[in-house]
Design an enzyme around this catalytic site. Sequence first.
Site, PDB file in Angstrom:
ATOM      1  N   HIS A 136       1.017  -1.189  -0.179  1.00 53.83           N
ATOM      2  CA  HIS A 136       0.081   0.129   0.146  1.00 53.83           C
ATOM      3  C   HIS A 136       0.806   1.121  -0.043  1.00 53.83           C
ATOM      4  O   HIS A 136       1.816   1.374   0.454  1.00 53.83           O
ATOM      5  CB  HIS A 136      -0.916   0.014   1.245  1.00 53.83           C
ATOM      6  CG  HIS A 136      -0.360  -0.129   2.663  1.00 53.83           C
ATOM      7  ND1 HIS A 136       0.351   1.126   3.278  1.00 53.83           N
ATOM      8  CD2 HIS A 136       0.077  -1.206   3.101  1.00 53.83           C
ATOM      9  CE1 HIS A 136       0.782   0.549   4.614  1.00 53.83           C
ATOM     10  NE2 HIS A 136       0.905  -0.734   4.331  1.00 53.83           N
ATOM     11  N   ASP A 137       0.330   2.266  -0.660  1.00 53.19           N
ATOM     12  CA  ASP A 137       0.977   3.784  -0.590  1.00 53.19           C
ATOM     13  C   ASP A 137       2.245   3.733  -1.397  1.00 53.19           C
ATOM     14  O   ASP A 137       2.921   4.682  -1.153  1.00 53.19           O
ATOM     15  CB  ASP A 137       0.892   4.189   0.585  1.00 53.19           C
ATOM     16  CG  ASP A 137      -0.538   4.139   1.225  1.00 53.19           C
ATOM     17  OD1 ASP A 137      -1.243   4.788   0.839  1.00 53.19           O
ATOM     18  OD2 ASP A 137      -0.711   3.178   2.470  1.00 53.19           O
ATOM     19  N   GLY A 164       4.956  -1.262   2.755  1.00 49.77           N
ATOM     20  CA  GLY A 164       4.194   0.114   2.416  1.00 49.77           C
ATOM     21  C   GLY A 164       4.913   1.436   2.320  1.00 49.77           C
ATOM     22  O   GLY A 164       5.986   1.598   3.014  1.00 49.77           O
TER      23      GLY A 164
END
Length: 264
Positions: free
Chosen positions: A126-127, A144
């Site tokens: 994520h991200d 992440g």
Amino acid sequence: MGIDATAFVHPLAVVDPGAVIGAGARIGPFCVVGAEVVLGARVELKSHVVVGGATEIGEDTVVFPFASLGQAPQDLKYRGEASRLVIGARNRIREYVTMNPGTEGGGLVTRIGNNCLFMASAHVAHDCQIGDRVILVNSVAVAGHCVIEEDVIVGGLSGVHQFVRIGRGAIIGALTMVTADVIPHGLVQGPRGALEGLNLVGLKRRGAGKPEIAELRELYAALGEGNFRDAARRLSDAGGAGPMAREVLDFILGPSDRSFLTPR
């Protein structure tokens, strides 16, 4: 909107009516495509591919069997907030690759550039922000909030710690754990990664001349083994750096809470 008339959807695929399927796209058997998915022109999902969430895939990208894109982040802080996975054009996403959308704590978007290659079983968490022409070799795991700039190669079975930045043109050897930021054009290897020099092969392949390479070598030596930020600040204040050296200095002085991988 919906499925373009020139797209092909295999009768054994499941495509939500809300999905947008671009011109000339091909969706093979046993694929599952969710309601918020947007596939660009000529995207190909080979077979057994699952694309969920608010995921966009750019034109001419090919996704191989058993990849899973856009499923909920592997982050216990994630509470179902609306977030996105944006994949650029002309990427090759091989078998068992996983990519997750963003979270509220990281800007709500994971972004993949253009012309990248993600080999089998690679993971992008994520991200993350992945630049153009990046290669993640088999079973690379990127945690992440990482930033991987253009033209980076990460060797097989390597791991990148969360929030790490890897500068443009760097190369990471196989079986390496990257726990801190990597300067542009750096060469990192070892079980606990350390900066071993410059990615000279990559620099030459991308057309860097002898003067630029010589200046980068001088800069690398000037950075020494101590505090990179202090050394970079002194060198930056002195002025006179060429474009590639300036890129390295700007990267070191840029916003980051992490330390840097330094020579052994």
